[in-house]
Design an enzyme around this catalytic site. Structure first.
Site, PDB file in Angstrom:
ATOM      1  N   HIS A 127     -75.561  13.573 -19.939  1.00  0.00           N
ATOM      2  CA  HIS A 127     -75.839  12.568 -18.909  1.00  0.00           C
ATOM      3  C   HIS A 127     -76.547  11.397 -19.602  1.00  0.00           C
ATOM      4  O   HIS A 127     -77.655  11.031 -19.251  1.00  0.00           O
ATOM      5  CB  HIS A 127     -76.667  13.184 -17.778  1.00  0.00           C
ATOM      6  CG  HIS A 127     -76.591  12.443 -16.471  1.00  0.00           C
ATOM      7  ND1 HIS A 127     -76.281  13.048 -15.280  1.00  0.00           N
ATOM      8  CD2 HIS A 127     -76.810  11.143 -16.167  1.00  0.00           C
ATOM      9  CE1 HIS A 127     -76.306  12.161 -14.295  1.00  0.00           C
ATOM     10  NE2 HIS A 127     -76.641  10.983 -14.812  1.00  0.00           N
ATOM     11  N   GLU A 173     -69.791  11.211 -15.739  1.00  0.00           N
ATOM     12  CA  GLU A 173     -69.320   9.835 -15.594  1.00  0.00           C
ATOM     13  C   GLU A 173     -68.992   9.152 -16.919  1.00  0.00           C
ATOM     14  O   GLU A 173     -69.647   8.168 -17.294  1.00  0.00           O
ATOM     15  CB  GLU A 173     -70.363   9.000 -14.841  1.00  0.00           C
ATOM     16  CG  GLU A 173     -70.773   9.586 -13.506  1.00  0.00           C
ATOM     17  CD  GLU A 173     -71.646   8.656 -12.680  1.00  0.00           C
ATOM     18  OE1 GLU A 173     -72.272   7.760 -13.252  1.00  0.00           O
ATOM     19  OE2 GLU A 173     -71.682   8.815 -11.455  1.00  0.00           O
ATOM     20  N   TYR A 300     -70.343   6.783  -4.502  1.00  0.00           N
ATOM     21  CA  TYR A 300     -71.383   5.957  -3.892  1.00  0.00           C
ATOM     22  C   TYR A 300     -70.815   4.849  -3.016  1.00  0.00           C
ATOM     23  O   TYR A 300     -71.305   4.576  -1.937  1.00  0.00           O
ATOM     24  CB  TYR A 300     -72.273   5.323  -4.972  1.00  0.00           C
ATOM     25  CG  TYR A 300     -73.137   6.340  -5.673  1.00  0.00           C
ATOM     26  CD1 TYR A 300     -74.386   6.668  -5.152  1.00  0.00           C
ATOM     27  CD2 TYR A 300     -72.709   6.994  -6.814  1.00  0.00           C
ATOM     28  CE1 TYR A 300     -75.182   7.618  -5.761  1.00  0.00           C
ATOM     29  CE2 TYR A 300     -73.503   7.946  -7.436  1.00  0.00           C
ATOM     30  CZ  TYR A 300     -74.731   8.258  -6.895  1.00  0.00           C
ATOM     31  OH  TYR A 300     -75.516   9.201  -7.492  1.00  0.00           O
ATOM     32  N   GLU A 352     -72.495  14.144  -6.948  1.00  0.00           N
ATOM     33  CA  GLU A 352     -73.493  13.138  -6.582  1.00  0.00           C
ATOM     34  C   GLU A 352     -72.984  12.342  -5.391  1.00  0.00           C
ATOM     35  O   GLU A 352     -71.796  11.979  -5.333  1.00  0.00           O
ATOM     36  CB  GLU A 352     -73.754  12.114  -7.708  1.00  0.00           C
ATOM     37  CG  GLU A 352     -74.468  12.662  -8.909  1.00  0.00           C
ATOM     38  CD  GLU A 352     -74.720  11.606  -9.979  1.00  0.00           C
ATOM     39  OE1 GLU A 352     -74.813  10.397  -9.654  1.00  0.00           O
ATOM     40  OE2 GLU A 352     -74.816  11.999 -11.147  1.00  0.00           O
TER      41      GLU A 352
HETATM   42  C1  GBH Z   1     -74.770   7.655 -11.044  1.00  0.00           C
HETATM   43  O1  GBH Z   1     -74.127   6.552 -11.537  1.00  0.00           O
HETATM   44  C2  GBH Z   1     -75.477   8.350 -12.167  1.00  0.00           C
HETATM   45  O2  GBH Z   1     -74.825   9.552 -12.552  1.00  0.00           O
HETATM   46  C3  GBH Z   1     -76.923   8.614 -11.907  1.00  0.00           C
HETATM   47  O3  GBH Z   1     -77.571   8.931 -13.089  1.00  0.00           O
HETATM   48  C4  GBH Z   1     -77.529   7.427 -11.205  1.00  0.00           C
HETATM   49  O4  GBH Z   1     -78.908   7.525 -11.079  1.00  0.00           O
HETATM   50  C5  GBH Z   1     -76.883   7.315  -9.853  1.00  0.00           C
HETATM   51  O5  GBH Z   1     -75.502   7.270  -9.941  1.00  0.00           O
HETATM   52  C6  GBH Z   1     -77.332   6.109  -9.040  1.00  0.00           C
HETATM   53  O6  GBH Z   1     -76.970   4.925  -9.657  1.00  0.00           O
HETATM   54  O7  GBH Z   1     -71.620  -2.934  -8.361  1.00  0.00           O
HETATM   55  O8  GBH Z   1     -70.951  -2.317  -6.136  1.00  0.00           O
HETATM   56  O9  GBH Z   1     -69.326  -2.291  -7.948  1.00  0.00           O
HETATM   57  C7  GBH Z   1     -73.361   5.826 -10.613  1.00  0.00           C
HETATM   58  C8  GBH Z   1     -72.755   4.638 -11.277  1.00  0.00           C
HETATM   59  C9  GBH Z   1     -72.352   3.452  -9.234  1.00  0.00           C
HETATM   60  C10 GBH Z   1     -71.360   2.804 -11.330  1.00  0.00           C
HETATM   61  C11 GBH Z   1     -71.493   2.414  -8.529  1.00  0.00           C
HETATM   62  C12 GBH Z   1     -70.486   1.835 -10.612  1.00  0.00           C
HETATM   63  C13 GBH Z   1     -70.335   0.293  -8.809  1.00  0.00           C
HETATM   64  C14 GBH Z   1     -71.205  -0.484  -7.873  1.00  0.00           C
HETATM   65  N1  GBH Z   1     -71.817   3.885 -10.478  1.00  0.00           N
HETATM   66  N2  GBH Z   1     -71.160   1.345  -9.437  1.00  0.00           N
HETATM   67  S1  GBH Z   1     -70.719  -2.123  -7.569  1.00  0.00           S
END
Ligand code: GBH
Length: 446
Positions: A127, A173, A300, A352
């Site tokens: 990670h 990821e 997310y 997640e």
């Molecule tokens: C995860 O990454 C990680 O595994 C974790 O460590 C971290 O703390 C958690 O999520 C929260 O961030 O700018 O609207 O296009 C998630 C990474 C999140 C990357 C969404 C791409 C796109 C958002 N991803 N992001 S946007």
């Protein structure tokens, strides 16, 4: 009450598992203790301008010393399972050669404490906290030599801990490791090159395949990988925007899904990247395509694309998280159904899902109704996707605790528990109580 936890619990099969997730670099602290080597994040935090609050992970949530208290909090919530990662430089300070027994002893204690509490441990090997020494000596993930080092690390963890772990994931990821670490420079080691990023992605995939094969020789536990999917949508229905979204889907979702489950990189994305395409040797794609016991999915938000790959902020009908990420539970359902139909993946876990919120302690409570609404709506979407054929066996909320949110430092709070970084006090947010009620309502029908 539309956020009723008990009603929602009825939508999940009796054997569905409830958990939370964290990662080593984000919570452990003890960055230079008991023989741990520095990671690329220890180094990155020391470069001016990289982390929004100029913080570091020397202490973080001090979980290394407080894990018993944290496991007790998990037990109090009634969790079935907990997802954590191992710090590679804690167990092998140089990323090759000698093992650090004190480092392995920590994960022994943690795993035993979880089992004692009746909580299944789910481990992730990588990670993002690469041993800094590997970056300095061989160039980290840019070097094909890292594949063998990662497989050695994987085999050793599986040999020592495998029979006590419910599952082991190779990478968390890989898109983030490659793209944010080597193309956009938001994450360690902070490079800015698309060709580097795609070569790194290939080495990540190859190291995944070889690690799976190596671990199969020493453990019977469930093995898989964790991917992050941010489904790509056109900002408008024009052909140019649709094409931009399709290309991003190729670089984000299919770039990883296709080699792992189909044995090939997606041709449209390969054509798009042209000379930046990775060097792939004969036999690599067979090595990447190992049978897996599970697929972990982190979800997310989505991304909206306009012509030429420009991203656009979505309408946010259900709002945005404190990261500015659009809240789109219906996309979650739709995407899970797509994965089930297009790939027939092995059983999936939501490894997640969660949101950052500007949480504050008020009279000993943390009122985070937005987070409860987020989790409720995503669990409803998950139940819908499952009814439409997605085989999902469990859900891990990100995150158990507020923690180090990478380049955002400690400014963003994803936890079910609020952490005061001066006192290290943990306070259950309203969402933690809500999640506990959901789990107990679900358990009542087992
Ligand atoms: C995860 O990454 C990680 O595994 C974790 O460590 C971290 O703390 C958690 O999520 C929260 O961030 O700018 O609207 O296009 C998630 C990474 C999140 C990357 C969404 C791409 C796109 C958002 N991803 N992001 S946007």
């Amino acid at each position: 009450d539309h956020l009723d936890a008990a009603g929602l619990a009825q939508a999940f099969p009796a054997n569905f598992l409830w958990g939370t997730a964290t990662s080593a670099a984000q919570i452990e602290g003890a960055a230079f203790e008991d023989g741990k080597g520095p990671s690329i994040w220890d180094a990155f935090c020391r470069q001016p301008g990289r982390i929004n609050d100029a913080s570091n992970i020397d202490i973080a949530c001090d979980h290394y010393h407080r894990f018993r208290e944290d496991v007790a909090l998990m037990k109090g919530m009634g969790l079935d399972c907990y997802r954590f990662s191992l710090s590679w430089p804690r167990v092998q300070p140089l990323g090759q050669g000698a093992w650090n027994e004190a480092g392995f002893a920590f994960y022994d204690r943690l795993v035993d404490a979880l089992l004692e509490a009746g909580i299944q441990p789910h481990a992730t090997l990588y990670h993002w906290d690469l041993p800094q020494a590997l970056d300095e000596t061989i160039g980290g993930w840019l070097s094909r030599d890292i594949v063998g080092h990662f497989a050695d690390y994987a085999r050793e963890v599986a040999r020592r801990l495998g029979d006590r772990l419910a599952s082991i994931a190779t990478h968390n990821e890989p898109w983030c490791t490659a793209t944010l670490g080597y193309e956009t420079a938001q994450f360690a080691p902070g490079h800015k090159s698309r060709s580097e990023s795609l070569q790194v992605a290939h080495h990540l995939m190859l190291s995944h395949g070889d690690a799976i094969a190596a671990m199969r020789t020493v453990t019977k536990t469930k093995l898989g990988i964790v991917l992050n999917h941010t489904p790509s949508f056109p900002a408008t229905p024009t052909e140019a925007d649709r094409r931009a979204a399709r290309i991003d889907d190729g670089l984000n979702v299919r770039w990883y899904m296709d080699p792992i489950f189909r044995g090939a990189y997606p041709q449209d994305a390969i054509d798009f990247v042209g000379a930046d395409a990775p060097q792939v040797e004969a036999g690599d794609l067979e090595r990447i395509r190992q049978p897996l016991d599970f697929l972990g999915l982190n979800f997310y938000t989505r991304s909206l694309f306009a012509a030429d790959g420009k991203t656009v902020k979505g309408p946010g009908k259900r709002g945005f998280s404190d990261m500015g990420w659009e809240i789109v539970p219906e996309v979650f359902a739709q995407h899970l159904v797509r994965l089930a139909r297009e790939y027939s993946p092995p059983p999936m876990y939501i490894t997640e899902n969660g949101m950052a919120n500007a949480d504050r302690v008020v009279d000993g409570r943390v009122p985070d109704a937005q987070r409860i609404a987020y989790v409720h709506s995503h669990l409803q979407a998950l139940a819908t996707a499952m009814s439409l054929g997605a085989d999902v066996r469990g859900y891990f909320y990100w995150s158990m605790l507020d923690n180090f949110e990478w380049n955002s430092g400690y400014l963003k709070r994803f936890g079910l528990f609020h952490v005061d970084y001066d006192t290290q006090q943990r306070v259950a947010k309203d969402s933690a109580h809500w999640y506990r009620d959901l789990i107990s309502a679900h358990r009542a029908r087992r």
